[in-house]
Design an enzyme around this catalytic site. Structure first.
Site, PDB file in Angstrom:
ATOM      1  N   ASN A  49      36.782  56.344  24.825  1.00 38.34           N
ATOM      2  CA  ASN A  49      35.637  56.734  25.659  1.00 38.34           C
ATOM      3  C   ASN A  49      34.904  55.541  26.267  1.00 38.34           C
ATOM      4  O   ASN A  49      34.021  55.707  27.107  1.00 38.34           O
ATOM      5  CB  ASN A  49      34.645  57.586  24.847  1.00 38.34           C
ATOM      6  CG  ASN A  49      34.007  56.808  23.716  1.00 38.34           C
ATOM      7  OD1 ASN A  49      34.663  55.961  23.114  1.00 38.34           O
ATOM      8  ND2 ASN A  49      32.760  57.106  23.415  1.00 38.34           N
ATOM      9  N   TYR A 202      35.976  42.009   8.727  1.00 39.10           N
ATOM     10  CA  TYR A 202      36.628  42.299  10.003  1.00 39.10           C
ATOM     11  C   TYR A 202      37.994  41.624  10.084  1.00 39.10           C
ATOM     12  O   TYR A 202      38.989  42.246  10.477  1.00 39.10           O
ATOM     13  CB  TYR A 202      35.746  41.846  11.164  1.00 39.10           C
ATOM     14  CG  TYR A 202      36.367  42.075  12.522  1.00 39.10           C
ATOM     15  CD1 TYR A 202      36.502  43.369  13.033  1.00 39.10           C
ATOM     16  CD2 TYR A 202      36.824  41.011  13.295  1.00 39.10           C
ATOM     17  CE1 TYR A 202      37.087  43.591  14.279  1.00 39.10           C
ATOM     18  CE2 TYR A 202      37.394  41.220  14.546  1.00 39.10           C
ATOM     19  CZ  TYR A 202      37.530  42.512  15.025  1.00 39.10           C
ATOM     20  OH  TYR A 202      38.113  42.726  16.262  1.00 39.10           O
TER      21      TYR A 202
END
Length: 330
Positions: A49, A202
């Protein structure tokens, strides 16, 4: 003396800008060189998106694919799908609910896709979270490891049977150059024992992406399905919204002009995913790592076969893979 200072300053600035341009070129700032289409093919893009995922979906919709945009925020996803349909005049672009921080949502998504789609030809595991606070997923996993690795691990495995039956399908895992600083701590994958470090978490998740790709490639040999991982390049997206640099006034005002030469647009960063998805040259390529548009050598820890195998086994236990597969096959 003043004149010399200006000369030195200009020289430094010129060197930085010149080096930045070369760096951007080295990491593949160009467009996908392949003109191949994906007409008649079903493509799933997670996190589609916004940012790189949205541009990937747009590019593949332009190439005639049936695009399933798999996103957590359905309002944003519907708006993005509508925008892409308008730009490409491809009406086979759909928004579908998928929350990678929930194994329940992943299984519901997989069940729906397996029931509705005749085939799945391309799966692009693009969605990610980066350096968020010490959050946990619905199932209690550390958020970055849970979304970036475990969520895509489960999703991919649940769709594998359909992809094998589709013939010459491709799985593309979006990793990061950050994997070079990654380490898989099997004693504390979910950061329950150590002081939480957003950067290390991460990097661990991005290393896991490549290890997963390599082990998956071994398990897929002879199936007709290929899988590769990539570093798309540093792009100007909202992925880094939790980082200090993203919030820093100094970074925005002083370093911003320099970053312009280094950082890619989302469209540029999407080209590597598109390239691996469409190029005929990669039909039999599997278990490789790409830095943008070029095949590259990942960090040594990403090539450790024992680590990759153990990560697969531990991941399968954490997401209860056998039970999930049985549930989706019913």
């Amino acid at each position: 003396m003043i004149k010399n200072k200006y000369v030195v300053a200009a020289s430094v600035i010129g060197t930085v800008i010149g080096g930045s341009i070369l760096m951007k070129d080295y990491t593949g700032g160009g467009l996908c060189p392949s003109k191949a289409t994906v007409e008649g093919k079903t493509v799933i893009v997670t996190g589609a998106n916004t940012g790189i995922g949205k541009e990937t979906a747009l590019e593949l919709a332009n190439r005639g694919g049936r695009i399933i945009m798999a996103c957590r925020d359905m309002e944003k996803c519907e708006n993005a799908a509508k925008e892409i349909r308008g730009k490409t005049l491809n009406h086979n672009v759909f928004a579908k609910q998928l929350d990678l921080a929930s194994t329940k949502s992943i299984k519901e998504f997989a069940k729906s896709v397996l029931k509705e789609e005749k085939h799945i030809d391309i799966l692009i595991n693009n969605a990610a979270v980066m350096r968020c606070p010490h959050w946990t997923t619905e199932d209690g996993f550390e958020m970055q490891f849970g979304v970036n690795h475990l969520g895509h691990f489960l999703l991919t495995n649940l769709l594998l049977d359909k992809m094998k039956n589709s013939g010459q399908s491709r799985i593309i895992n979006v990793s990061s150059l950050a994997h070079v600083l990654g380490d898989i701590d099997f004693e504390d994958l979910n950061w329950e024992k150590r002081k939480y470090n957003t950067k290390e978490a991460y990097c661990q998740s991005k290393l896991a992406n490549i290890l997963f790709t390599n082990e998956l490639a071994k398990r897929l040999q002879g199936s007709g399905v290929t899988t590769n991982s990539l570093h798309p390049g540093v792009a100007s997206t909202d992925l880094g919204r939790h980082t200090g640099m993203h919030k820093s006034a100094f970074s925005s005002s002083i370093l911003g002009p320099v970053f312009w030469f280094v950082i890619k647009t989302p469209r540029q960063a999407a080209q590597s995913s598109v390239y691996l998805a469409v190029a005929e040259d990669f039909q039999g390529t599997s278990g490789k790592y790409f830095n943008a548009l070029k095949e590259a050598e990942p960090a040594p820890q990403a090539l450790n076969e024992e680590t990759a195998k153990r990560l697969w086994e531990e991941s399968a236990k954490l997401v209860h893979l056998d039970e999930a597969l049985q549930e989706c096959r019913q």
